[in-house]
Design a protein around this motif. Structure first.
Motif, PDB file in Angstrom:
ATOM      1  N   UNK A 177       0.792  17.290 -37.636  1.00 35.72           N
ATOM      2  CA  UNK A 177       0.990  18.400 -38.563  1.00 35.72           C
ATOM      3  C   UNK A 177       0.769  19.743 -37.877  1.00 35.72           C
ATOM      4  N   UNK A 178      -0.262  19.835 -37.048  1.00 31.55           N
ATOM      5  CA  UNK A 178      -0.573  21.094 -36.376  1.00 31.55           C
ATOM      6  C   UNK A 178       0.538  21.492 -35.415  1.00 31.55           C
ATOM      7  N   UNK A 179       1.096  20.513 -34.710  1.00 31.09           N
ATOM      8  CA  UNK A 179       2.164  20.806 -33.748  1.00 31.09           C
ATOM      9  C   UNK A 179       3.438  21.238 -34.470  1.00 31.09           C
ATOM     10  N   UNK A 180       3.764  20.548 -35.553  1.00 31.92           N
ATOM     11  CA  UNK A 180       4.999  20.862 -36.266  1.00 31.92           C
ATOM     12  C   UNK A 180       4.927  22.211 -36.978  1.00 31.92           C
ATOM     13  N   UNK A 181       3.743  22.584 -37.478  1.00 34.49           N
ATOM     14  CA  UNK A 181       3.611  23.837 -38.230  1.00 34.49           C
ATOM     15  C   UNK A 181       3.257  25.017 -37.333  1.00 34.49           C
ATOM     16  N   UNK A 182       2.873  24.717 -36.084  1.00 35.61           N
ATOM     17  CA  UNK A 182       2.478  25.802 -35.192  1.00 35.61           C
ATOM     18  C   UNK A 182       1.093  26.346 -35.510  1.00 35.61           C
ATOM     19  N   UNK A 183       0.294  25.598 -36.270  1.00 30.76           N
ATOM     20  CA  UNK A 183      -1.065  26.018 -36.635  1.00 30.76           C
ATOM     21  C   UNK A 183      -1.983  25.763 -35.443  1.00 30.76           C
ATOM     22  N   UNK A 184      -2.121  26.761 -34.588  1.00 33.58           N
ATOM     23  CA  UNK A 184      -2.855  26.584 -33.335  1.00 33.58           C
ATOM     24  C   UNK A 184      -4.331  26.286 -33.569  1.00 33.58           C
ATOM     25  N   UNK A 185      -4.923  26.875 -34.589  1.00 34.62           N
ATOM     26  CA  UNK A 185      -6.336  26.631 -34.841  1.00 34.62           C
ATOM     27  C   UNK A 185      -6.568  25.167 -35.221  1.00 34.62           C
ATOM     28  N   UNK A 186      -5.678  24.619 -36.033  1.00 33.13           N
ATOM     29  CA  UNK A 186      -5.813  23.211 -36.394  1.00 33.13           C
ATOM     30  C   UNK A 186      -5.650  22.313 -35.170  1.00 33.13           C
ATOM     31  N   UNK A 187      -4.749  22.714 -34.277  1.00 33.24           N
ATOM     32  CA  UNK A 187      -4.551  21.957 -33.055  1.00 33.24           C
ATOM     33  C   UNK A 187      -5.799  22.024 -32.182  1.00 33.24           C
ATOM     34  N   UNK A 203       9.827  13.299 -12.560  1.00 33.91           N
ATOM     35  CA  UNK A 203      10.708  14.219 -11.863  1.00 33.91           C
ATOM     36  C   UNK A 203      12.037  14.422 -12.553  1.00 33.91           C
ATOM     37  N   UNK A 204      12.209  13.848 -13.765  1.00 34.02           N
ATOM     38  CA  UNK A 204      13.486  13.931 -14.465  1.00 34.02           C
ATOM     39  C   UNK A 204      13.444  14.865 -15.671  1.00 34.02           C
ATOM     40  N   UNK A 205      12.275  15.016 -16.274  1.00 36.44           N
ATOM     41  CA  UNK A 205      12.124  15.920 -17.411  1.00 36.44           C
ATOM     42  C   UNK A 205      10.887  16.778 -17.187  1.00 36.44           C
ATOM     43  N   UNK A 206      10.770  17.855 -17.979  1.00 35.82           N
ATOM     44  CA  UNK A 206       9.664  18.790 -17.802  1.00 35.82           C
ATOM     45  C   UNK A 206       8.329  18.108 -18.080  1.00 35.82           C
ATOM     46  N   UNK A 207       7.413  18.211 -17.138  1.00 29.64           N
ATOM     47  CA  UNK A 207       6.090  17.613 -17.288  1.00 29.64           C
ATOM     48  C   UNK A 207       5.147  18.284 -16.307  1.00 29.64           C
ATOM     49  N   UNK A 208       3.851  18.211 -16.618  1.00 28.91           N
ATOM     50  CA  UNK A 208       2.850  18.744 -15.698  1.00 28.91           C
ATOM     51  C   UNK A 208       2.714  17.793 -14.515  1.00 28.91           C
ATOM     52  N   UNK A 209       2.691  18.331 -13.304  1.00 37.84           N
ATOM     53  CA  UNK A 209       2.608  17.491 -12.120  1.00 37.84           C
ATOM     54  C   UNK A 209       1.219  16.900 -11.934  1.00 37.84           C
ATOM     55  N   UNK A 210       0.211  17.561 -12.497  1.00 34.88           N
ATOM     56  CA  UNK A 210      -1.167  17.110 -12.363  1.00 34.88           C
ATOM     57  C   UNK A 210      -1.837  17.101 -13.734  1.00 34.88           C
ATOM     58  N   UNK A 211      -2.925  16.344 -13.904  1.00 33.15           N
ATOM     59  CA  UNK A 211      -3.650  16.364 -15.180  1.00 33.15           C
ATOM     60  C   UNK A 211      -4.105  17.774 -15.523  1.00 33.15           C
ATOM     61  N   UNK A 212      -4.127  18.088 -16.821  1.00 29.71           N
ATOM     62  CA  UNK A 212      -4.582  19.387 -17.298  1.00 29.71           C
ATOM     63  C   UNK A 212      -5.920  19.179 -18.002  1.00 29.71           C
ATOM     64  N   UNK A 213      -6.930  19.898 -17.555  1.00 33.90           N
ATOM     65  CA  UNK A 213      -8.291  19.697 -18.050  1.00 33.90           C
ATOM     66  C   UNK A 213      -8.712  20.826 -18.985  1.00 33.90           C
ATOM     67  N   UNK A 214      -9.278  20.456 -20.125  1.00 36.84           N
ATOM     68  CA  UNK A 214      -9.853  21.450 -21.032  1.00 36.84           C
ATOM     69  C   UNK A 214      -8.919  21.859 -22.155  1.00 36.84           C
ATOM     70  N   UNK A 215      -9.500  22.090 -23.330  1.00 39.10           N
ATOM     71  CA  UNK A 215      -8.726  22.370 -24.533  1.00 39.10           C
ATOM     72  C   UNK A 215      -7.850  23.611 -24.411  1.00 39.10           C
ATOM     73  N   UNK A 216      -8.378  24.696 -23.851  1.00 38.04           N
ATOM     74  CA  UNK A 216      -7.603  25.939 -23.768  1.00 38.04           C
ATOM     75  C   UNK A 216      -6.353  25.772 -22.914  1.00 38.04           C
ATOM     76  N   UNK A 217      -6.516  25.139 -21.759  1.00 42.41           N
ATOM     77  CA  UNK A 217      -5.370  24.960 -20.860  1.00 42.41           C
ATOM     78  C   UNK A 217      -4.362  23.989 -21.455  1.00 42.41           C
ATOM     79  N   UNK A 218      -4.857  22.941 -22.112  1.00 44.46           N
ATOM     80  CA  UNK A 218      -3.955  21.981 -22.741  1.00 44.46           C
ATOM     81  C   UNK A 218      -3.160  22.665 -23.844  1.00 44.46           C
ATOM     82  N   UNK A 219      -3.832  23.483 -24.637  1.00 43.30           N
ATOM     83  CA  UNK A 219      -3.162  24.177 -25.733  1.00 43.30           C
ATOM     84  C   UNK A 219      -2.088  25.122 -25.206  1.00 43.30           C
TER      85      UNK A 219
END
Length: 256
Positions: A177-187, A203-219
């Motif tokens: 729900x948070x992703x679909x509505x764009x409600x960043x606080x709920x996310x 290497x075929x679609x957009x993706x992070x090459x390395x793990x992303x750590x922490x809520x702020x960076x993931x968001x």
């Protein structure tokens, strides 16, 4: 009769192969090879067809696993197990659902090939040590040691806490729900402060090459890559609820 006997154990053979390889496509290739070998065998000479086929599928999967290990050294970005769509009733078999979960497959990836085979055969399917020894071409005492070592390795990497099915389902629904509505606080509220995001685009679609750590960076990453036309559809993957990403009516990926 040969075909019926093979089909009787097909689900077992696929699951053994899939848990060892982490790829449904590779597991199917292994099963095809096993079928060809089985079709050429004088079945009257086989005392225990199930044990024979488990032995063959294990050896074929080990061979494939060693080949894949070389390929994955050149893989672009993170490699994650290939998920499989499953029905909700798979989750009723708690042991099987846990063994094919994405979390368990990631743990199994950290085991050497032979340890991985021994763990899957013994801990998931309770195959006798003598049969496992034949499958991996080791002595029975050696297999017992390998099993103990693998069991300790997996236990050390299992999640320290668990959540109920209701809690898990609620988090998935809030994320959707948070992703679909764009409600960043709920996310933000859904994600743990030390969350780790791993994405696999091969290497075929957009993706992070390395793990992303922490809520702020993931968001920030999720916000940057989420298109306006995204639809999140609930599905079952590997025995657990998950999300399928649909963009402009086309399936684009899955998340768990």
């Amino acid at each position: 009769m040969s075909t019926d006997a093979f089909l009787a154990h097909r689900n077992l053979l696929f699951t053994v192969s899939y848990e060892m390889l982490g790829s449904a496509a590779d597991a199917e290739d292994v099963l095809q090879e096993v079928w060809l070998r089985w079709a050429g065998v004088d079945t009257d000479e086989v005392r225990d067809p199930r044990a024979y086929r488990v032995r063959i599928v294990t050896r074929q999967a080990l061979n494939r696993l060693r080949t894949l290990a070389r390929r994955r050294e050149e893989y672009v970005g993170e490699w994650l197990p290939e998920p499989v769509l499953t029905a909700p009733d798979v989750a009723q078999d708690v042991e099987l659902a846990d063994s094919v979960s994405t979390a368990m497959l990631l743990v199994l990836e950290t085991l050497p090939p032979t340890e991985r085979a021994v763990f899957v055969l013994r801990e998931v399917f309770d195959v006798p040590y003598a049969e496992i020894a034949e499958a991996v071409e080791k002595s029975e005492p050696a297999v017992r040691q390998i099993a103990s070592r693998a069991r300790t390795h997996v236990e050390e990497r299992r999640p320290r806490s668990s959540v109920t099915a209701a809690e898990r389902d609620a988090v998935i629904e809030r994320f959707r729900a948070a992703t679909e509505t764009g409600d960043l606080q709920s996310l933000m509220d859904v994600l743990a402060p030390d969350v780790v995001l791993m994405t696999d685009g091969g290497g075929k679609v957009q993706a992070a090459l390395n793990p992303i750590f922490g809520r702020d960076k993931v968001l920030r990453f999720l916000t940057a890559v989420t298109p306006e036309s995204l639809e999140l559809v609930p599905v079952w993957l590997n025995g657990s609820p998950a999300i399928q990403f649909v963009i402009a009516g086309q399936r684009d990926g899955v998340g768990t």
